[in-house]
Design a protein around this motif. Structure first.
Motif, PDB file in Angstrom:
ATOM      1  N   LEU A 158      23.849  -2.767 -80.351  1.00 53.16           N
ATOM      2  CA  LEU A 158      24.413  -1.729 -81.223  1.00 53.16           C
ATOM      3  C   LEU A 158      25.873  -1.988 -81.565  1.00 53.16           C
ATOM      4  CD1 LEU A 158      22.742   1.489 -79.762  1.00 53.16           C
ATOM      5  CD2 LEU A 158      21.994   0.056 -81.658  1.00 53.16           C
ATOM      6  N   LEU A 159      26.616  -2.610 -80.662  1.00 54.98           N
ATOM      7  CA  LEU A 159      28.043  -2.825 -80.939  1.00 54.98           C
ATOM      8  C   LEU A 159      28.303  -4.123 -81.710  1.00 54.98           C
ATOM      9  CD1 LEU A 159      29.645  -1.815 -77.510  1.00 54.98           C
ATOM     10  CD2 LEU A 159      29.810  -0.530 -79.651  1.00 54.98           C
ATOM     11  N   ARG A 193      39.716   0.630 -71.283  1.00 52.48           N
ATOM     12  CA  ARG A 193      38.966   0.376 -70.041  1.00 52.48           C
ATOM     13  C   ARG A 193      37.498   0.719 -70.277  1.00 52.48           C
ATOM     14  NH1 ARG A 193      37.592   3.487 -65.592  1.00 52.48           N
ATOM     15  NH2 ARG A 193      37.211   2.199 -63.757  1.00 52.48           N
ATOM     16  N   ILE A 194      36.661  -0.306 -70.291  1.00 51.66           N
ATOM     17  CA  ILE A 194      35.275  -0.151 -70.747  1.00 51.66           C
ATOM     18  C   ILE A 194      34.507   0.898 -69.944  1.00 51.66           C
ATOM     19  CG2 ILE A 194      34.558  -2.182 -69.378  1.00 51.66           C
ATOM     20  CD1 ILE A 194      32.965  -1.269 -72.701  1.00 51.66           C
ATOM     21  N   GLU A 195      34.686   0.958 -68.630  1.00 48.60           N
ATOM     22  CA  GLU A 195      33.913   1.920 -67.841  1.00 48.60           C
ATOM     23  C   GLU A 195      34.324   3.362 -68.145  1.00 48.60           C
ATOM     24  OE1 GLU A 195      31.238   1.783 -65.925  1.00 48.60           O
ATOM     25  OE2 GLU A 195      30.956  -0.367 -66.124  1.00 48.60           O
ATOM     26  N   SER A 196      35.585   3.571 -68.517  1.00 45.65           N
ATOM     27  CA  SER A 196      36.013   4.919 -68.901  1.00 45.65           C
ATOM     28  C   SER A 196      35.456   5.311 -70.269  1.00 45.65           C
ATOM     29  CB  SER A 196      37.545   5.005 -68.938  1.00 45.65           C
ATOM     30  OG  SER A 196      38.073   4.786 -67.657  1.00 45.65           O
ATOM     31  N   LEU A 217      27.514   4.310 -80.022  1.00 49.32           N
ATOM     32  CA  LEU A 217      27.807   2.880 -80.141  1.00 49.32           C
ATOM     33  C   LEU A 217      27.887   2.411 -81.591  1.00 49.32           C
ATOM     34  CD1 LEU A 217      25.702   1.402 -77.196  1.00 49.32           C
ATOM     35  CD2 LEU A 217      28.095   2.083 -77.225  1.00 49.32           C
ATOM     36  N   ALA A 270      27.968   7.691 -71.781  1.00 53.08           N
ATOM     37  CA  ALA A 270      26.552   7.347 -72.004  1.00 53.08           C
ATOM     38  C   ALA A 270      25.639   8.222 -71.142  1.00 53.08           C
ATOM     39  CB  ALA A 270      26.312   5.879 -71.672  1.00 53.08           C
ATOM     40  N   ILE A 307      35.086   5.706 -79.686  1.00 49.14           N
ATOM     41  CA  ILE A 307      34.572   4.610 -78.866  1.00 49.14           C
ATOM     42  C   ILE A 307      34.976   3.265 -79.455  1.00 49.14           C
ATOM     43  CG2 ILE A 307      32.410   3.462 -78.181  1.00 49.14           C
ATOM     44  CD1 ILE A 307      31.344   6.208 -77.438  1.00 49.14           C
ATOM     45  N   TYR A 340      28.265   4.796 -63.496  1.00 52.62           N
ATOM     46  CA  TYR A 340      29.686   4.524 -63.652  1.00 52.62           C
ATOM     47  C   TYR A 340      30.146   3.432 -62.696  1.00 52.62           C
ATOM     48  CZ  TYR A 340      34.733   5.300 -63.541  1.00 52.62           C
ATOM     49  OH  TYR A 340      36.089   5.129 -63.586  1.00 52.62           O
ATOM     50  N   ASN A 341      30.765   2.409 -63.267  1.00 50.85           N
ATOM     51  CA  ASN A 341      31.560   1.452 -62.492  1.00 50.85           C
ATOM     52  C   ASN A 341      30.774   0.804 -61.344  1.00 50.85           C
ATOM     53  OD1 ASN A 341      34.086   0.347 -62.689  1.00 50.85           O
ATOM     54  ND2 ASN A 341      34.981   1.661 -61.107  1.00 50.85           N
ATOM     55  N   TRP A 349      22.493   4.105 -67.163  1.00 48.54           N
ATOM     56  CA  TRP A 349      23.918   3.826 -67.040  1.00 48.54           C
ATOM     57  C   TRP A 349      24.446   4.510 -65.791  1.00 48.54           C
ATOM     58  CZ3 TRP A 349      22.730   3.450 -72.332  1.00 48.54           C
ATOM     59  CH2 TRP A 349      23.387   2.439 -73.039  1.00 48.54           C
ATOM     60  N   ALA A 403      34.012  -6.541 -74.857  1.00 43.20           N
ATOM     61  CA  ALA A 403      34.534  -5.412 -74.088  1.00 43.20           C
ATOM     62  C   ALA A 403      34.171  -5.523 -72.606  1.00 43.20           C
ATOM     63  CB  ALA A 403      34.012  -4.092 -74.664  1.00 43.20           C
ATOM     64  N   ARG A 404      33.119  -6.253 -72.296  1.00 37.34           N
ATOM     65  CA  ARG A 404      32.695  -6.446 -70.901  1.00 37.34           C
ATOM     66  C   ARG A 404      33.144  -7.798 -70.355  1.00 37.34           C
ATOM     67  NH1 ARG A 404      30.672  -1.822 -68.429  1.00 37.34           N
ATOM     68  NH2 ARG A 404      29.369  -0.669 -69.865  1.00 37.34           N
ATOM     69  N   MET A 457      32.484   3.963 -71.664  1.00 38.67           N
ATOM     70  CA  MET A 457      31.028   4.062 -71.612  1.00 38.67           C
ATOM     71  C   MET A 457      30.545   5.155 -70.652  1.00 38.67           C
ATOM     72  SD  MET A 457      29.816   2.177 -73.924  1.00 38.67           S
ATOM     73  CE  MET A 457      28.140   2.567 -73.398  1.00 38.67           C
TER      74      MET A 457
END
Lengths: 282, 282
Positions: free
Chosen positions: A228-229, B242-245, B228, B250, B234, A258-259, A256, A157-158, B247
């Motif tokens: 965890l994923l 879109r991963i940042e949207s 997770l 968190a 999720i 954002y972005n 964490w 996902a990353r 996560m």
């Protein structure tokens, strides 16, 4: 600093149709000066293969396992993780494990590095250490296990690898590998500290900034995302295992935001580049 | 405080065999005085149902969906989470969502509370708010959605619920429910802030200790474990989203310690008891 140990000698819970007997030791150091968290797990389990598990193992190439189940097995594992308080000292994860059915034994394990900042000398030294350890057994062994490690510790996902890799292997038996796998796995276990301690020594007295510490906390978010994923060991353990022994691998403090996008040319961007595209190091 | 917005108007990626077209807005507030992190996502997607997704939906009781796929669909969702800087203010999570095929529409959503400390007055007020909102539509609705929420936000490996619940629902259509589900979902959306703000007002100026803050950070570890390991939204989003949207839900800062067991009779033990055994609140 807080050191906890648990030696339950407990029933590990249901495994398919039968209950497996086993025991484990979990040992944790928290809030150390160098090691913000260090954890080691040892577990030894004996049981009878369920049909479901036997079929899965048989299909993964363990040809001598009866896919209908019913054979007795023994399993043993040692795993550890060191989360450093210092953002220039990478996280170290390592394990060795054994699965035995009848006269056959399959081994797995590995040792890998998850830095917040790329230090090329650290990474080369670490990989060269493990290349030397592998070269004693088979010339192509290091390359195979290095690639396996890069593939395994990957966050789709990353589109990022979790760290700069090392070794990873599973289902390895002496018959198929063509060398003494037990001796190799003993060398892996014995090599964990020598492969990492020189890196600790180089950095432990270096000053660091709050910005570097904050970046380390953000990178730890990726560490727990992977665990965890995606981590197979954790998914397997959650199915009836002792939760505190499984989650003990979690970093002690995680942030964490954002972005977050590192500045072009920054040290933060440099490590992201190598996480997105693994390199040859040895 | 840092506020970020993203309005990509982007292609949301592959959905089965066809690509879906959609757009999303992610809005984030970070490091606020009351809200350590607040995040809202809105997404609107149109596409054509893949056979795999259509079969799954049809089997979940959406009888009018052709299990072979090929029908056009539209989906819209709004979700939000508020992580408070204050350990006595619970985390609020809420969403409303719509899935439309032809003339039929299915709704989902919910609103639930994850406190670090149990405040019975807060919890009763919150549940009574939602019971009143449900009672306008069907006498047994609140009880059904409260139980659904308790079942959904559960961490099997911990034998703990994530919070003290609220409402949760999915796949709800006016035809089957026997009331105007769109009107109900509008009420849910409109009720999110009024159900939570009185709790914020009661606690925001209360002093708190470092020990309470540390407990909050530990409880946030459970929040991310649920997200997770178990959250369906999720898992679905990670598959091309879109991963940042994704996560962005968190918590901003999380701590893990090994085997923390609250003192008998402590406030920390009190909240654990209700997380292990949900109660009736309204």
């Amino acid at each position: 600093m807080r050191v906890s140990m648990k030696f339950p000698g407990e029933d590990t819970g249901p495994e398919g149709n039968v209950r497996a007997r086993g025991y484990g030791i979990t040992c944790v150091l928290e809030d150390g000066q160098v090691l913000e968290k260090a954890a080691a797990n040892i577990s030894v389990v004996r049981g009878t293969l369920s049909a479901q598990r036997a079929a899965a193992m048989s299909s993964r190439g363990r040809g001598s396992i009866d896919p209908k189940g019913g054979q007795p097995y023994a399993a043993a594992a040692m795993s550890l993780v060191f989360h450093s308080a210092h953002p220039l000292i990478p996280t170290l994860r390592a394990d060795v494990r054994l699965f035995q059915v009848g006269d056959e034994a399959w081994y797995g394990g590995g040792c890998d590095l998850t830095p917040s900042y790329l230090d090329e000398a650290d990474t080369q030294q670490f990989h060269r250490y493990w290349k030397d350890a592998c070269d004693k057994y088979k010339p192509e062994l290091y390359g195979e296990l290095k690639d396996w490690c890069d593939r395994y510790f990957y966050i789709p996902a990353r589109k990022e690898h979790r760290g700069v890799g090392g070794l990873f292997f599973d289902d390895m038996s002496s018959g198929e590998a063509g060398f003494d796998v037990e001796a190799f796995v003993r060398d892996v276990g014995d090599g964990i500290l020598p492969s990492w301690l020189p890196i600790v020594e180089r950095h432990r007295d270096q000053p660091f900034t709050e910005a570097q510490r904050n970046w380390q906390l953000l990178r730890r978010g990726r560490y727990i995302e992977f665990n965890l994923l995606y981590d197979r060991g954790i998914k397997f353990g959650l199915d009836g295992g002792r939760i505190e022994s499984i989650m003990v691998s979690a970093p002690p403090l995680i942030a964490w935001k954002y972005n977050v996008t590192p500045q072009p040319g920054s040290a933060e961007e440099e490590v992201m580049r190598v996480l997105q595209q693994p390199r040859a190091w040895a």
